[in-house]
Design an enzyme around this catalytic site. Structure first.
Site, PDB file in Angstrom:
ATOM      1  N   HIS A   1       0.816  -1.220   0.000  1.00 37.69           N
ATOM      2  CA  HIS A   1       0.000   0.000   0.000  1.00 37.69           C
ATOM      3  C   HIS A   1       0.852   1.275   0.000  1.00 37.69           C
ATOM      4  O   HIS A   1       0.365   2.340  -0.321  1.00 37.69           O
ATOM      5  CB  HIS A   1      -0.999   0.013   1.175  1.00 37.69           C
ATOM      6  CG  HIS A   1      -0.416   0.324   2.506  1.00 37.69           C
ATOM      7  ND1 HIS A   1      -0.084  -0.652   3.421  1.00 37.69           N
ATOM      8  CD2 HIS A   1      -0.121   1.499   3.094  1.00 37.69           C
ATOM      9  CE1 HIS A   1       0.393  -0.087   4.520  1.00 37.69           C
ATOM     10  NE2 HIS A   1       0.381   1.222   4.338  1.00 37.69           N
TER      11      HIS A   1
ATOM     12  N   ASP B   1       0.119  -7.489   1.425  1.00 39.45           N
ATOM     13  CA  ASP B   1       0.555  -6.106   1.610  1.00 39.45           C
ATOM     14  C   ASP B   1       2.078  -5.986   1.667  1.00 39.45           C
ATOM     15  O   ASP B   1       2.628  -5.219   2.447  1.00 39.45           O
ATOM     16  CB  ASP B   1      -0.088  -5.486   2.863  1.00 39.45           C
ATOM     17  CG  ASP B   1       0.055  -3.963   2.882  1.00 39.45           C
ATOM     18  OD1 ASP B   1       0.179  -3.360   1.795  1.00 39.45           O
ATOM     19  OD2 ASP B   1       0.049  -3.375   3.979  1.00 39.45           O
TER      20      ASP B   1
ATOM     21  N   SER C   1       4.473   2.440   8.454  1.00 38.45           N
ATOM     22  CA  SER C   1       4.204   1.097   7.951  1.00 38.45           C
ATOM     23  C   SER C   1       5.179   0.763   6.835  1.00 38.45           C
ATOM     24  O   SER C   1       5.644   1.633   6.110  1.00 38.45           O
ATOM     25  CB  SER C   1       2.753   0.974   7.475  1.00 38.45           C
ATOM     26  OG  SER C   1       2.485   1.889   6.455  1.00 38.45           O
TER      27      SER C   1
ATOM     28  N   GLY D   1       3.145   6.719   7.964  1.00 41.92           N
ATOM     29  CA  GLY D   1       4.468   6.757   7.344  1.00 41.92           C
ATOM     30  C   GLY D   1       5.422   5.742   7.924  1.00 41.92           C
ATOM     31  O   GLY D   1       6.531   5.557   7.435  1.00 41.92           O
TER      32      GLY D   1
END
Length: 183
Positions: free
Chosen positions: A16, A47, A123, A121
């Site tokens: 993402h 992800d 992740s 910010g």
């Protein structure tokens, strides 16, 4: 945020983080200027994404630890660049080493649940044990009010290594399929 996982310039981050990017730039430690990176592959269902930056030099990379060895209450370190503040570090504990949650595709995914702070910010960065080894990649926050005060999750290192290996080798992840749906 992301983590250098191979000295040749391969990095792992969340899908993402990069899936809608037209260009990807990487700020490497000790360098003033960002470098352009290329997307090697991404897997939306886990992800995870692999990007590559060309440097002409060997990069320091992080080692992986076995997330199966995690204990409830073990200290963990979340590293990332929340809100553009580079090399931010927070600590916490493992709240659940193998939290099973619905994956939105009719199955169940396993995550590391932690109370280590994960801000916007952050992740895609590593969740490490006290020895600095990667035990997971931070991925999500579950919150009743949409804020950062919820429950935090990381993708376990074994899953990260499997997916990253497939993405770095083929740019895609091959999954077995029987051709039937279970009801």
């Amino acid at each position: 945020s992301g983590a250098i996982i191979d000295s040749r310039g391969y990095l792992v981050t969340n899908a993402h983080v990069v899936e809608k990017a037209s260009k990807i730039y990487v700020a490497l430690p000790g360098e003033q200027k960002e470098r352009e990176a290329s997307l090697v592959g991404l897997d939306s269902s886990t992800d995870l994404a692999v990007i590559k930056v060309v440097t002409g030099q060997s990069l320091p990379s992080l080692a992986f630890a076995d997330a199966d060895d995690l204990l409830l209450g073990e200290t963990v370190i979340a590293i990332g660049n929340p809100l553009g503040l580079e090399n931010s570090v927070t600590t916490g504990v493992v709240s659940a080493p193998k939290r099973r949650l619905p994956n939105g595709e009719g199955g169940v995914a396993v995550f590391i649940q932690t109370d280590a702070l994960i801000n916007p910010g952050n992740s895609g960065g590593p969740l490490a044990n006290i020895y600095g080894e990667v035990i997971g990649i931070k991925t999500a926050i579950s919150s009743d009010n949409g804020g950062n005060d919820g429950i935090r999750f990381a993708i376990p290192s074994q899953m990260v290594q499997r997916i990253v290996n497939d993405l770095a080798t083929d740019g895609t992840v091959e999954r077995g399929w029987l051709g039937v749906n279970i009801q």
